[in-house]
Design a protein around this motif. Structure first.
Motif, mmCIF file in Angstrom:
data_model
loop_
_atom_site.group_PDB
_atom_site.id
_atom_site.type_symbol
_atom_site.label_atom_id
_atom_site.label_comp_id
_atom_site.label_asym_id
_atom_site.label_seq_id
_atom_site.Cartn_x
_atom_site.Cartn_y
_atom_site.Cartn_z
ATOM 1 N N UNK A 86 0.826 -1.197 0.000
ATOM 2 C CA UNK A 86 0.000 0.000 0.000
ATOM 3 C C UNK A 86 0.865 1.253 0.000
ATOM 4 N N UNK A 88 -15.606 2.368 9.481
ATOM 5 C CA UNK A 88 -14.667 2.803 10.512
ATOM 6 C C UNK A 88 -14.302 1.663 11.451
ATOM 7 N N UNK A 89 -14.867 0.482 11.233
ATOM 8 C CA UNK A 89 -14.620 -0.611 12.175
ATOM 9 C C UNK A 89 -13.313 -1.336 11.897
ATOM 10 N N UNK A 90 -12.728 -1.122 10.724
ATOM 11 C CA UNK A 90 -11.488 -1.810 10.390
ATOM 12 C C UNK A 90 -10.397 -0.780 10.119
ATOM 13 N N UNK A 91 -9.231 -1.003 10.706
ATOM 14 C CA UNK A 91 -8.108 -0.085 10.507
ATOM 15 C C UNK A 91 -7.669 -0.125 9.050
ATOM 16 N N UNK A 92 -7.739 1.042 8.358
ATOM 17 C CA UNK A 92 -7.429 1.036 6.927
ATOM 18 C C UNK A 92 -5.980 0.694 6.608
ATOM 19 N N UNK A 93 -5.097 0.772 7.604
ATOM 20 C CA UNK A 93 -3.675 0.533 7.338
ATOM 21 C C UNK A 93 -3.252 -0.900 7.647
ATOM 22 N N UNK A 94 -4.196 -1.760 8.018
ATOM 23 C CA UNK A 94 -3.817 -3.127 8.344
ATOM 24 C C UNK A 94 -4.456 -4.081 7.343
ATOM 25 N N UNK A 101 -4.913 -9.774 15.503
ATOM 26 C CA UNK A 101 -4.661 -8.913 16.649
ATOM 27 C C UNK A 101 -5.300 -9.436 17.937
ATOM 28 N N UNK A 109 -3.815 -9.173 9.594
ATOM 29 C CA UNK A 109 -3.372 -8.507 10.823
ATOM 30 C C UNK A 109 -4.555 -8.154 11.706
ATOM 31 N N UNK A 131 -14.223 3.059 15.406
ATOM 32 C CA UNK A 131 -14.633 1.783 15.979
ATOM 33 C C UNK A 131 -13.508 0.762 16.019
ATOM 34 N N UNK A 132 -12.509 0.908 15.121
ATOM 35 C CA UNK A 132 -11.434 -0.084 15.191
ATOM 36 C C UNK A 132 -10.579 0.096 16.427
ATOM 37 N N UNK A 161 -6.496 -5.221 1.896
ATOM 38 C CA UNK A 161 -6.780 -4.148 2.845
ATOM 39 C C UNK A 161 -8.285 -3.874 2.862
ATOM 40 N N UNK A 182 -13.418 -11.293 12.952
ATOM 41 C CA UNK A 182 -12.500 -10.785 13.969
ATOM 42 C C UNK A 182 -13.016 -11.115 15.379
ATOM 43 N N UNK A 224 -10.155 -1.366 2.366
ATOM 44 C CA UNK A 224 -10.820 -0.550 1.348
ATOM 45 C C UNK A 224 -11.143 -1.330 0.077
#
Lengths: 456, 550
Positions: free
Chosen positions: A38, B382-388, B396, B392, A343-344, B432, B448, B434
């Motif tokens: 990314x 917004x529930x999932x980290x966009x950078x992971x 976690x 991952x 939320x994350x 990812x 998760x 997105x």
């Protein structure tokens, strides 16, 4: 001091160590981010813009000069002044010191001197310059410089082209034709054109500097080209190292305030509001004066003027860093407040993930774009800040080459008729190109890393 | 104007992307008569909002109308020059939007905002405009219109803001009103009021209304005729009565059955005696209101005020209520994400015979229970980290709570099997967030939570951001998982229509208190408390029928 061979040894000042440390950690970091597809794609997109590519190449050239100027070489046999690697390259300019001002490409000094004539009468004449070779043809030398420049860039481009061809598994001519027809994803043609022109300009300056003072000389007869090239290190160092000081403070305080809220947030907010309300120049001037007194009281701390100048530069970097973290801190606090409601982050807390891990895995990666954008933007304003501070007299040591000092010295000569313009002009042009390149590059970084952009 | 004269006529409308001529809307044709409410229904991305933008000639720049005609009162809109189209917008066609919060200017008095429209379009002077606005406010049912004129948007409730928007739309007496999801952001009781208001205006003024929505319950309530859109085409168009009793197209049939999920036979399960997994006793969560320079606490917001709940093992308790009633806070208090002011959350462990009160536990002592109680969120974005990567994200929790295998390779295997369980592919783990749609993200969120083998999952509005067909899939997945793992759910929702299909028990919440609680059948068919009765009465009749059959 690290001995190499033949009595040649190299050593580093404190700022040298910091800039090399930063250089190697940046290299390491680029290896690390290379692993994430990314992030790699994002940087790829930064360089897809031609403007960004040109700006990056110019920035690299500046950084290369700054790094060359950050290795001190000591020659045991030779009777030369100790200096940096860049000084060795430009040794002919150091020895070519005139008596006073001379204009670019001039053969005589700028001012008349009184001379005893043949018949014993006093004459007012323009004395010829000592280190100018009036017989050298500018046209010839320009031709030679262009040829040399083309040769150097052909070698560099050839090596890079071979590397690209190997990576894309095509033949070398095919790769070159693809680059020429702009069929590559990154604008390599633009990059090559920029590189070639840059190399030609540099070799032209270098070649002609043997016969002429290309950018003139200053009040005490020092070559202005040498002065300007040496100033690059000061400008780049202040721009880069200050962020090194400022970044940990801004990151720690900004994220802490945003995440822990409550009284922690209040304290940090009061801190940066207070700091922000003190005029920056005043604070820096006060700190520099304190340091000046300290240095004067302890002459035994430093072994040479160069070392003293270096320490003062380090101190200035520290002061600038301590006063300039507030803007970024405020941005980070707001962003962290927003992200910690996501939320994350709540999900991570529901998994019992510790605060430290929440910060390092969830918050830091999501504020990194802000950090990057503001670091690149701050760079240019810090380069300009150095010039302003040195002009006021609270910047780097007066013996250190810097654009601010150059402007400061040229200031008095502006009123002169005819004007001595070249010192100011050189400092201005070199600084302008650096700041423009940094701004254009940061523009592109901002467009690509902007979160709204990446949502698509 | 007689009622069978079409006000708006759309003929073979096609809209495409300018760049590659990819069609987004193809051959859409319909007519709306005066005094008629025409509903355009479809899932997100079906092109219903684009159709309305094309009518207003407000399409985004990258899109263009490739063919077709739109005429308003026999006047072709596509042939008008832009300055005349300006007059059509606002005067002949008016629009109201989904988000009343963002459609009003926050620094202008609401009355002035409506008056501005009147003064621009009708050239009224200040005094006449004010009088007109007050009478409009009165007409759309804003109490004390004279006084409310000088209020700012933040002083009004969501429903009142939507009424102001309607007043603004009506200000210039348009012939056509385009309502784009006007009730989606509103609570069910307010939704009912706004729908009634629209119907009444239609009757009083003979207005034609183009009603865009995804909600079948609302369509049934308000529309005279319905058109269903799918992927840019109208697949079925019918009178409302025929539409609901005898849908022709298979897509429509599916949409209808997904919209109002059927009750499953939970009764035997619900009545059979099982162990209680979680018991909430007299739970209170107060948020302090702080004022002044020393942040003195001057009062409390009683978000949750003495709540008792019981969640049996392997069953679902639905917690329903309107926004701001404190549903989400209960979930967070159980998870210890907010601190409870008083009360107990008793968790009955498998091994321990005695229940453990989670409220008193320290963060460290809470850690073993974190894997027992997990959470799924409302907003899949917004529930999932966009950078992971997905890998991952799922790993976690397993690492943090030390559940399942410890080696990386075995964890990878478990992640793959989890992804398969929630209906995704194992190779998705390298992607990812997105790269996924809303429904797929919700599945990742479920995977998760499942990764740590929880006994209770708190589902905080997990379906309210999803289209009905995706919603049906997610609900089915949740039910399957419950059967397989004997998990319990606390299902927080404002959407009454899904309660019968998912829940065994239901608790109704109002202003921080539980007003009624019991078996779904009992509460829905025979509500005791007034609030429950009011809530049920406001639900669209389609939903109400389904609830009564429950």
């Amino acid at each position: 001091m690290i001995p190499l061979f033949n009595g040649i040894s190299i050593y580093f000042f404190w700022t040298d160590i910091m800039i090399w440390g930063l250089f190697f950690s940046l290299l390491a970091w680029s290896r690390v981010i290379g692993r994430s597809e990314q992030v790699k794609a994002q940087w790829h997109r930064v360089f897809e813009s031609k403007v960004a590519m040109i700006a990056a190449i110019i920035l690299v050239a500046y950084f290369a000069i700054a790094l060359m100027d950050s290795v001190q070489i000591h020659l045991a046999h030779a009777n030369t002044q100790p200096g940096s690697f860049l000084d060795v390259l430009l040794a002919h300019l150091i020895s070519a010191t005139e008596r006073t001002y001379s204009a670019p490409f001039a053969l005589h000094e700028f001012t008349k001197s009184t001379q005893l004539g043949l018949n014993g009468e006093m004459q007012q004449v323009y004395l010829p310059l000592k280190h100018v070779n009036a017989n050298a043809s500018i046209g010839m030398q320009t031709g030679e410089a262009i040829a040399l420049g083309l040769l150097i860039s052909a070698i560099l481009i050839g090596l890079h082209g071979l590397y690209l061809a190997k990576r894309n598994q095509t033949s070398f001519p095919q790769m070159l034709s693809a680059i020429w027809l702009e069929q590559t994803k990154l604008p390599w043609r633009t990059a090559y054109v920029t590189l070639t022109s840059l190399v030609i300009v540099m070799s032209w300056l270098f070649k002609l500097s043997y016969s002429y003072h290309v950018l003139g000389t200053d009040q005490v007869g020092i070559d202005v080209l040498y002065d300007t090239l040496k100033s690059i290190r000061t400008g780049v160092l202040i721009g880069v190292l200050t962020t090194l000081v400022m970044l940990p403070i801004a990151l720690t305080l900004g994220i802490t305030a945003g995440l822990f809220k409550g009284w922690v947030d209040d304290v940090i907010q009061y801190l940066y509001t207070t700091l922000n309300s003190i005029p920056g120049v005043l604070l820096i001037a006060a700190a520099v004066l304190v340091m000046q007194v300290m240095i004067n009281n302890h002459p035994d701390w430093m072994h040479s003027t160069a070392e003293r100048a270096d320490l003062r530069l380090l101190f200035l970097v520290g002061i600038l860093g301590v006063t300039s973290w507030t803007g970024l801190c405020r941005l980070l606090r707001a962003e962290t407040l927003k992200i910690s409601q996501m939320e994350y982050v709540v999900a991570a807390r529901a998994f019992g993930v510790s605060r430290a891990k929440v910060i390092s895995r969830h918050i830091l990666p999501n504020v990194m774009h802000i950090v990057l954008i503001s670091v690149v933007l701050d760079f240019s304003s810090l380069v300009l800040a150095e010039a302003v501070l040195s002009y006021v007299g609270v910047g780097v040591d007066p013996t250190m080459n810097s654009w601010g000092n150059m402007i400061n010295q040229a200031r008095l000569e502006m009123a002169r008729e005819p004007m001595v313009w070249w010192s100011l002009f050189s400092a201005f042009v070199f600084m302008f190109i650096l700041v423009l390149a940094a701004n254009l590059f940061s523009d592109r970084v901002q467009t690509v890393l902007n979160p709204r952009e990446s949502v698509k | 104007m007689s009622s069978n004269q079409p006000v708006l006529k759309v003929e073979n409308l096609c809209v495409e992307l300018e760049k590659n001529h990819r069609p987004l809307i193809s051959n859409v044709s319909f007519e709306i008569n005066a005094g008629e409410i025409f509903a355009l229904v479809g899932e997100s991305g079906s092109g219903k909002s684009l159709t309305s933008l094309a009518i207003m000639r407000l399409l985004p720049e990258a899109l263009q109308v490739s063919s077709g005609a739109i005429s308003l009162n026999h006047q072709s809109l596509f042939s008008l020059p832009e300055y005349q189209m300006q007059k059509v917008r606002g005067r002949q066609v008016a629009m109201i939007f989904q988000e009343p919060m963002t459609s009003l200017n926050p620094v202008m008095k609401v009355g002035d905002q409506v008056a501005e429209v009147l003064r621009v379009h009708l050239g009224l002077n200040r005094k006449a405009a004010r009088e007109k606005v007050v009478s409009l406010f009165d007409e759309v049912g804003i109490p004390n219109p004279e006084e409310r004129y000088d209020w700012y948007p933040h002083q009004l409730s969501g429903g009142q803001k939507q009424r102001v928007m309607i007043a603004m739309a009506l200000a210039c007496e348009p012939d056509l009103l385009i309502a784009d999801e006007p009730t989606t952001a509103l609570d069910v009781t307010i939704q009912a009021q706004v729908l009634n208001l629209l119907k009444q205006i239609r009757d009083d003024r003979g207005l034609a209304i183009l009603f865009i929505t995804h909600d079948m319950g609302v369509v049934n309530e308000i529309a005279d005729r319905v058109a269903v859109m799918k992927e840019g085409e109208i697949v079925e168009q019918a009178e409302t009565e025929h539409f609901f009793t005898d849908p022709q197209h298979p897509y429509t049939q599916k949409l209808l059955s997904d919209a109002i999920p059927k009750r499953e036979n939970f009764e035997d399960e619900a009545l059979s005696p099982v162990q209680n997994l979680l018991q909430v006793n007299d739970l209170k969560v107060y948020f302090p209101i702080k004022k002044g320079i020393f942040q003195r606490t001057v009062g409390h917001v009683k978000a949750v005020d003495g709540v008792n709940l019981t969640i049996p093992k392997g069953q679902t308790l639905a917690l329903v209520g309107e926004s701001g009633s404190g549903k989400t806070t209960i979930g967070q208090a159980i998870l210890k994400l907010v601190d409870a002011t008083a009360g107990q959350v008793n968790f009955t462990n498998d091994q321990a015979t005695q229940a453990i009160n989670l409220v008193d536990l320290s963060e460290k002592a809470m850690k073993p229970f974190r894997k027992k109680v997990q959470v799924i969120f409302q907003d899949p974005f917004s529930a999932l980290n966009p950078r992971m990567t997905i890998n991952e994200i799922i790993r976690e929790g397993m690492n943090s709570l030390q559940v399942g295998p410890t080696t990386r390779a075995e964890q990878d295997k478990r992640i793959e099997s989890l992804l398969e369980q929630v209906g995704l592919l194992p190779e998705h783990k390298y992607r990812y967030p997105h790269e996924f749609s809303g429904g797929q993200r919700q599945r990742i969120g479920i995977a998760r939570a499942l990764a740590v083998e929880p006994e209770l999952i708190i589902c905080d509005e997990p379906t309210s951001a999803l289209d009905v067909s995706v919603r049906a899939q997610v609900l089915a997945l949740l039910k399957d998982l419950q059967k397989t793992y004997q998990m319990s759910y606390l299902f927080i929702t404002h959407d009454l229509s899904i309660v019968p299909s998912i829940a065994h028990h239901v608790a109704v919440m109002q202003a921080g208190k539980i007003v009624e609680q019991g078996l779904v059948e009992d509460v829905m068919q025979n509500p005791q408390h007034d609030y429950t009765q009011r809530l049920l009465a406001s639900a669209p009749s389609l939903v109400r029928q389904a609830l009564e059959q429950a």
